[in-house]
Enzyme design. Structure first.
Site, mmCIF file in Angstrom:
data_model
loop_
_atom_site.group_PDB
_atom_site.id
_atom_site.type_symbol
_atom_site.label_atom_id
_atom_site.label_comp_id
_atom_site.label_asym_id
_atom_site.label_seq_id
_atom_site.Cartn_x
_atom_site.Cartn_y
_atom_site.Cartn_z
ATOM 1 N N HIS A 35 0.862 -1.179 0.000
ATOM 2 C CA HIS A 35 0.000 0.000 0.000
ATOM 3 C C HIS A 35 0.899 1.229 0.000
ATOM 4 C CE1 HIS A 35 -3.861 -1.927 1.878
ATOM 5 N NE2 HIS A 35 -3.266 -2.750 1.034
ATOM 6 N N GLU A 64 0.939 3.865 1.813
ATOM 7 C CA GLU A 64 1.392 4.259 3.147
ATOM 8 C C GLU A 64 2.523 3.370 3.645
ATOM 9 O OE1 GLU A 64 -3.247 4.450 3.418
ATOM 10 O OE2 GLU A 64 -1.744 3.428 2.197
ATOM 11 N N CYS A 94 -6.316 1.995 5.737
ATOM 12 C CA CYS A 94 -6.935 0.738 6.154
ATOM 13 C C CYS A 94 -6.381 0.330 7.530
ATOM 14 C CB CYS A 94 -6.637 -0.334 5.107
ATOM 15 S SG CYS A 94 -4.905 -0.900 5.129
ATOM 16 N N CYS A 113 -2.489 -0.162 7.506
ATOM 17 C CA CYS A 113 -1.745 1.093 7.400
ATOM 18 C C CYS A 113 -1.907 1.950 8.650
ATOM 19 C CB CYS A 113 -2.160 1.843 6.144
ATOM 20 S SG CYS A 113 -1.702 0.958 4.625
#
Length: 163
Positions: A52, A54, A82, A85
């Protein structure tokens, strides 16, 4: 630079993800007024569930700063993080999170869960939500609309080929 200017940088990353067929989420990490890491989602390209935007900026920033504590840093991300993260934000001790659009299906900051403000956790970053929310939301809407249309076209072509 302002929060809006940094978010525009994160949006540029989201646009790059879109162009690569990735879910268009972008992130930049700022330390002492300078972007030290910028990434976008790369799950498909890297074949990595944790790739992801992040997570990628956090990993890179830890290496660049040679420390796991990212105090003094602000993370800008186009979509609400999410649970994975949000946990990484908490564990890396990022001081401030700025995000664009909420994620009502998977957001772990304020929409679905409140990971970063849980009273039993020992770190609570400052949170600013809604920065360039319309633009951050629109790129996601466009991406998924295009995906749905492509799926319908493929299904129609398959049906015609078997007729």
């Amino acid at each position: 630079m302002t929060d809006e200017a940094y978010m525009r940088e994160a949006l540029e990353e989201a646009k790059q993800a879109y162009a690569e067929g990735e879910i268009p989420i972008g992130a930049v990490l700022v330390h002492k007024g300078k972007i030290i890491s910028r990434h976008h989602n790369r799950r498909e390209l890297d074949k990595d569930a944790t790739a992801h935007a992040e997570m990628l900026v956090i990993r890179e920033a830890c290496q660049l700063l040679a420390r796991w504590r990212l105090t003094g840093c602000t993370l800008y991300v186009t979509i609400e993080p999410c649970p994975m993260c949000a946990g990484a934000i908490m564990n890396s001790r990022i001081d401030r999170l700025v995000y664009g659009s909420s994620d009502y299906k998977g957001g772990a900051v304020e929409s679905l869960f409140n990971v970063l403000t849980h009273p039993q956790l020992n770190h609570e970053p400052e949170i600013r939500a809604g920065v360039l929310a319309d633009e951050c939301s629109q790129i996601m809407k466009d991406f998924f609309k295009e995906r749905r249309q492509a799926r319908k076209t493929k299904k129609r072509e398959n049906t015609e080929a078997h007729s």
